[in-house]
Design a protein around this motif. Structure first.
Motif, PDB file in Angstrom:
ATOM      1  N   LEU A 206      39.883  -7.198  23.637  1.00 56.24           N
ATOM      2  CA  LEU A 206      38.479  -6.782  23.594  1.00 56.24           C
ATOM      3  C   LEU A 206      38.082  -6.375  22.182  1.00 56.24           C
ATOM      4  CD1 LEU A 206      35.813  -6.046  24.957  1.00 56.24           C
ATOM      5  CD2 LEU A 206      36.798  -3.792  25.499  1.00 56.24           C
ATOM      6  N   MET A 207      38.935  -5.605  21.521  1.00 58.36           N
ATOM      7  CA  MET A 207      38.611  -5.161  20.176  1.00 58.36           C
ATOM      8  C   MET A 207      38.569  -6.323  19.183  1.00 58.36           C
ATOM      9  SD  MET A 207      37.905  -2.050  20.359  1.00 58.36           S
ATOM     10  CE  MET A 207      37.358  -2.259  22.058  1.00 58.36           C
ATOM     11  N   ILE A 208      39.457  -7.303  19.348  1.00 52.60           N
ATOM     12  CA  ILE A 208      39.443  -8.476  18.475  1.00 52.60           C
ATOM     13  C   ILE A 208      38.150  -9.256  18.667  1.00 52.60           C
ATOM     14  CG2 ILE A 208      40.523 -10.724  18.058  1.00 52.60           C
ATOM     15  CD1 ILE A 208      43.227  -9.361  18.733  1.00 52.60           C
ATOM     16  N   ALA A 209      37.744  -9.432  19.934  1.00 51.86           N
ATOM     17  CA  ALA A 209      36.507 -10.160  20.214  1.00 51.86           C
ATOM     18  C   ALA A 209      35.303  -9.424  19.651  1.00 51.86           C
ATOM     19  CB  ALA A 209      36.355 -10.357  21.718  1.00 51.86           C
ATOM     20  N   LEU A 210      35.242  -8.118  19.855  1.00 50.29           N
ATOM     21  CA  LEU A 210      34.124  -7.330  19.331  1.00 50.29           C
ATOM     22  C   LEU A 210      34.104  -7.353  17.813  1.00 50.29           C
ATOM     23  CD1 LEU A 210      34.146  -4.218  21.700  1.00 50.29           C
ATOM     24  CD2 LEU A 210      32.483  -6.089  21.652  1.00 50.29           C
ATOM     25  N   GLY A 211      35.291  -7.272  17.206  1.00 50.37           N
ATOM     26  CA  GLY A 211      35.372  -7.314  15.744  1.00 50.37           C
ATOM     27  C   GLY A 211      34.838  -8.617  15.194  1.00 50.37           C
ATOM     28  N   GLY A 212      35.127  -9.726  15.867  1.00 50.28           N
ATOM     29  CA  GLY A 212      34.616 -11.011  15.415  1.00 50.28           C
ATOM     30  C   GLY A 212      33.107 -11.094  15.533  1.00 50.28           C
ATOM     31  N   GLU A 213      32.551 -10.542  16.617  1.00 48.44           N
ATOM     32  CA  GLU A 213      31.100 -10.570  16.796  1.00 48.44           C
ATOM     33  C   GLU A 213      30.401  -9.720  15.756  1.00 48.44           C
ATOM     34  OE1 GLU A 213      30.340  -9.401  20.771  1.00 48.44           O
ATOM     35  OE2 GLU A 213      31.319 -11.150  21.672  1.00 48.44           O
ATOM     36  N   VAL A 214      30.976  -8.550  15.445  1.00 45.97           N
ATOM     37  CA  VAL A 214      30.387  -7.681  14.429  1.00 45.97           C
ATOM     38  C   VAL A 214      30.428  -8.354  13.067  1.00 45.97           C
ATOM     39  CG1 VAL A 214      30.675  -5.506  13.180  1.00 45.97           C
ATOM     40  CG2 VAL A 214      30.855  -5.543  15.671  1.00 45.97           C
ATOM     41  N   ALA A 215      31.559  -9.004  12.774  1.00 48.44           N
ATOM     42  CA  ALA A 215      31.683  -9.690  11.484  1.00 48.44           C
ATOM     43  C   ALA A 215      30.671 -10.823  11.370  1.00 48.44           C
ATOM     44  CB  ALA A 215      33.104 -10.226  11.314  1.00 48.44           C
TER      45      ALA A 215
END
Length: 358
Positions: A206-215
């Motif tokens: 979840l954190m990896i996916a959210l990090g990609g969206e934020v980036a």
């Protein structure tokens, strides 16, 4: 060429150990040794292993050594242990879990103490890694001390950073921490036979996916000074086949290091990152940024050592003047810098006196 450097290049284990000691202690002609060895470096893959205390980094490192040796690679390990802030000593016990490799002439294990350095490493790690690279290591594994959320120096010197987590140790919360997330190229959820392993993997995903969206939303690439990288907008897929252009997306492996489960699959994921790093333009930009940061650190250390040695009495005078409240530390520092820049640094002890100027 320095005679000790010659012996290191000849793969003499005793000479290599001695060179590592001189470099770690920064004594004798260690700089001459490093200069002679540097043209023979740059061939080793530097793998950083970090994570919170008790996650099983040393045991997993031992298993990684076995896999790499099974592939016929020469392996060096730099295990960093914390230094006591009270006694200045260090146990240097991480390598105890690697005893099975002590008699292997193609495995070199070196323990280093942090000596008060922050960030999970010691000041001399980069130089020791270069000695082991010149010795002929194909892979240099650097195991940091147990780190928390922002001790991320390993990302500035390792090609690939492996973050080891374990269920039941607060990793569900740690996954939210931006520093530890952006530090990882590959995650290993170790002790995956324990309750909570599935939850730890889900949280990381979840954190990896959210990090990609934020980036993507911010227009900035992720991870490892990523704003400086020339990464494409699309993400790189999971490793497999030819490396694809774009920023690297961290991947997750499950392991049970004590039973040697999942370690081969973990190595495959690590190799996927290595292929991306050395086979794509984005990976080349990442390596260039890593070298730039390493040069900044090298320059900072060299300037600090030179300034302290050159200022001498002026620095002591500044300390006493600040202690007497005759001058504030900010003005004193500015005057010391100006004094260091001038030709008469050593004899300028009065530079920090009130109203002294330079």
């Amino acid at each position: 060429m320095h005679p000790l450097a010659d012996k290191v290049l000849a793969r003499d284990m005793r000479a290599t150990a001695r060179a590592c000691r001189l470099v770690d202690d920064r004594v004798g002609d260690h700089a001459a040794i490093l200069k002679d060895l540097f043209p023979h470096t740059g061939r080793a893959w530097v793998l950083g292993v970090t994570g919170n205390p008790g996650a099983g980094k040393s045991t997993l490192t031992d298993r990684l050594i076995s896999v790499f040796r099974g592939q016929g690679r020469r392996v060096a390990v730099v295990a960093v242990d914390p230094t006591s802030p009270f006694t200045g000593g260090a146990i240097l016990g991480d390598r105890i879990r690697m005893q099975a490799h002590f008699d292997d002439p193609d495995v070199f294990i070196r323990s280093l103490a942090t000596r008060g350095a922050l960030g999970g490493l010691s000041r001399s790690v980069v130089d020791v890694v270069r000695v082991l690279d010149a010795w002929g290591a194909d892979v240099v594994v650097v195991e940091t001390v147990g780190v928390g959320q922002d001790e991320l120096e390993i990302t500035r010197m390792a090609h690939t950073t492996l973050v080891v987590a374990a269920p039941g140790m607060g990793d569900e919360v740690q996954a939210i921490k931006a520093g530890i997330l952006e530090c990882a190229d590959v995650f290993a959820v170790n002790k995956a036979d324990r309750d909570g392993a599935d939850a730890a993997v889900r949280d990381l995903e979840l954190m990896i996916a959210l990090g990609g969206e934020v980036a993507a939303a911010s227009g900035r690439a992720r991870g490892h000074s990523a704003a400086a990288l020339h990464a494409r907008a699309q993400r790189a897929p999971s490793p497999g086949g030819e490396p694809v252009e774009g920023p690297w997306e961290p991947v997750i492996a499950r392991t049970v290091a004590t039973r040697n489960e999942g370690v081969a699959a973990l190595v495959d994921k690590l190799e996927g990152h290595r292929a991306w790093l050395f086979g794509t333009e984005a990976g080349a930009a990442r390596r260039e940024e890593r070298l730039r940061e390493a040069m900044h650190v090298q320059l900072r250390d060299a300037l600090t050592d030179a300034a302290v040695a050159a200022l001498g009495p002026a620095l002591e005078a500044a300390v006493h003047a600040v202690a007497r409240r005759d001058i504030d530390p900010y003005t004193a520092s500015e005057r010391l810098v100006a004094t260091f820049r001038s030709a008469g640094a050593v004899s300028a002890g009065a530079a920090v006196a009130p109203g002294g100027g330079t």
